[in-house]
Design a protein around this motif. Structure first.
Motif, PDB file in Angstrom:
ATOM      1  N   LEU A 165      36.054  15.749  -1.159  1.00 22.97           N
ATOM      2  CA  LEU A 165      36.501  17.055  -0.683  1.00 22.97           C
ATOM      3  C   LEU A 165      36.658  17.073   0.829  1.00 22.97           C
ATOM      4  O   LEU A 165      37.157  18.053   1.382  1.00 22.97           O
ATOM      5  CB  LEU A 165      35.511  18.147  -1.115  1.00 22.97           C
ATOM      6  CG  LEU A 165      35.462  18.439  -2.605  1.00 22.97           C
ATOM      7  CD1 LEU A 165      34.325  19.412  -2.890  1.00 22.97           C
ATOM      8  CD2 LEU A 165      36.784  18.991  -3.084  1.00 22.97           C
ATOM      9  N   ASP A 166      36.201  16.029   1.476  1.00 22.10           N
ATOM     10  CA  ASP A 166      36.313  15.846   2.920  1.00 22.10           C
ATOM     11  C   ASP A 166      35.571  16.959   3.648  1.00 22.10           C
ATOM     12  O   ASP A 166      34.412  17.190   3.390  1.00 22.10           O
ATOM     13  CB  ASP A 166      37.779  15.759   3.335  1.00 22.10           C
ATOM     14  CG  ASP A 166      37.944  15.184   4.729  1.00 22.10           C
ATOM     15  OD1 ASP A 166      37.140  14.318   5.115  1.00 22.10           O
ATOM     16  OD2 ASP A 166      38.876  15.593   5.422  1.00 22.10           O
ATOM     17  N   ARG A 167      36.209  17.668   4.517  1.00 22.33           N
ATOM     18  CA  ARG A 167      35.530  18.652   5.368  1.00 22.33           C
ATOM     19  C   ARG A 167      35.482  20.043   4.740  1.00 22.33           C
ATOM     20  O   ARG A 167      35.034  20.983   5.379  1.00 22.33           O
ATOM     21  CB  ARG A 167      36.211  18.726   6.719  1.00 22.33           C
ATOM     22  CG  ARG A 167      36.055  17.425   7.468  1.00 22.33           C
ATOM     23  CD  ARG A 167      36.783  17.447   8.773  1.00 22.33           C
ATOM     24  NE  ARG A 167      36.715  16.112   9.324  1.00 22.33           N
ATOM     25  CZ  ARG A 167      36.126  15.837  10.458  1.00 22.33           C
ATOM     26  NH1 ARG A 167      35.598  16.776  11.172  1.00 22.33           N
ATOM     27  NH2 ARG A 167      36.093  14.601  10.881  1.00 22.33           N
ATOM     28  N   ARG A 168      35.921  20.157   3.524  1.00 23.20           N
ATOM     29  CA  ARG A 168      35.877  21.465   2.873  1.00 23.20           C
ATOM     30  C   ARG A 168      34.491  21.789   2.335  1.00 23.20           C
ATOM     31  O   ARG A 168      34.245  22.898   1.903  1.00 23.20           O
ATOM     32  CB  ARG A 168      36.894  21.518   1.726  1.00 23.20           C
ATOM     33  CG  ARG A 168      38.324  21.514   2.247  1.00 23.20           C
ATOM     34  CD  ARG A 168      39.267  21.423   1.113  1.00 23.20           C
ATOM     35  NE  ARG A 168      39.362  19.997   0.760  1.00 23.20           N
ATOM     36  CZ  ARG A 168      40.123  19.519  -0.191  1.00 23.20           C
ATOM     37  NH1 ARG A 168      40.836  20.320  -0.932  1.00 23.20           N
ATOM     38  NH2 ARG A 168      40.175  18.221  -0.423  1.00 23.20           N
ATOM     39  N   ILE A 169      33.602  20.825   2.365  1.00 24.78           N
ATOM     40  CA  ILE A 169      32.238  21.048   1.882  1.00 24.78           C
ATOM     41  C   ILE A 169      31.285  21.019   3.085  1.00 24.78           C
ATOM     42  O   ILE A 169      31.382  20.144   3.932  1.00 24.78           O
ATOM     43  CB  ILE A 169      31.839  19.992   0.828  1.00 24.78           C
ATOM     44  CG1 ILE A 169      30.541  20.356   0.143  1.00 24.78           C
ATOM     45  CG2 ILE A 169      31.744  18.629   1.401  1.00 24.78           C
ATOM     46  CD1 ILE A 169      30.726  21.339  -0.957  1.00 24.78           C
ATOM     47  N   PRO A 170      30.406  22.007   3.211  1.00 22.57           N
ATOM     48  CA  PRO A 170      29.483  22.017   4.353  1.00 22.57           C
ATOM     49  C   PRO A 170      28.562  20.794   4.353  1.00 22.57           C
ATOM     50  O   PRO A 170      28.146  20.313   3.299  1.00 22.57           O
ATOM     51  CB  PRO A 170      28.671  23.294   4.146  1.00 22.57           C
ATOM     52  CG  PRO A 170      29.443  24.116   3.184  1.00 22.57           C
ATOM     53  CD  PRO A 170      30.253  23.165   2.357  1.00 22.57           C
ATOM     54  N   ALA A 171      28.249  20.318   5.534  1.00 21.64           N
ATOM     55  CA  ALA A 171      27.367  19.149   5.679  1.00 21.64           C
ATOM     56  C   ALA A 171      26.010  19.416   5.049  1.00 21.64           C
ATOM     57  O   ALA A 171      25.362  18.504   4.537  1.00 21.64           O
ATOM     58  CB  ALA A 171      27.218  18.794   7.147  1.00 21.64           C
ATOM     59  N   LEU A 172      25.568  20.670   5.047  1.00 22.81           N
ATOM     60  CA  LEU A 172      24.279  21.025   4.458  1.00 22.81           C
ATOM     61  C   LEU A 172      24.255  20.740   2.959  1.00 22.81           C
ATOM     62  O   LEU A 172      23.251  20.280   2.424  1.00 22.81           O
ATOM     63  CB  LEU A 172      23.980  22.499   4.723  1.00 22.81           C
ATOM     64  CG  LEU A 172      22.604  23.008   4.332  1.00 22.81           C
ATOM     65  CD1 LEU A 172      21.517  22.209   5.043  1.00 22.81           C
ATOM     66  CD2 LEU A 172      22.478  24.471   4.655  1.00 22.81           C
ATOM     67  N   GLU A 173      25.363  20.989   2.281  1.00 21.20           N
ATOM     68  CA  GLU A 173      25.439  20.707   0.847  1.00 21.20           C
ATOM     69  C   GLU A 173      25.298  19.208   0.585  1.00 21.20           C
ATOM     70  O   GLU A 173      24.588  18.785  -0.318  1.00 21.20           O
ATOM     71  CB  GLU A 173      26.761  21.207   0.263  1.00 21.20           C
ATOM     72  CG  GLU A 173      26.928  22.699   0.299  1.00 21.20           C
ATOM     73  CD  GLU A 173      25.968  23.411  -0.640  1.00 21.20           C
ATOM     74  OE1 GLU A 173      25.620  22.845  -1.694  1.00 21.20           O
ATOM     75  OE2 GLU A 173      25.557  24.525  -0.292  1.00 21.20           O
TER      76      GLU A 173
END
Length: 83
Positions: free
Chosen positions: A20-28
């Motif tokens: 998903l690349d940058r569409r998912i938060p790094a926290l997830e």
């Protein structure tokens, strides 16, 4: 479901999140990575209860059983399981 099977499922999930690349938060992604690390540590526990105790205690002290599993129930299950 075995711990090894869960490791496989979380590896697939991690791959999907990375796709998903940058569409998912790094926290997830960090949460999935933490769960995967905990599952791998649990899968690596071997021997009898006394040999598993240090690894279980380490995961408990780090709060991983509380955060990524069912708390003390999972820790006790890991200590008493038969390989």
């Amino acid at each position: 479901e075995s711990i090894e099977a869960l490791v496989g499922r979380y590896q697939v999930l991690r791959g999907h999140l990375l796709a998903l690349d940058r569409r998912i938060p790094a926290l997830e992604l960090a949460g999935v990575d933490g769960k995967l690390e905990h599952l791998r540590a649990r899968a690596a526990l071997g021997g009898g209860p006394w040999r598993r105790a240090p690894g279980v205690l380490n995961e408990a002290v780090r709060g991983h059983y509380r955060r990524y599993a069912a708390g003390w129930r999972s820790a006790l299950r890991d200590l008493l399981r038969r390989d």
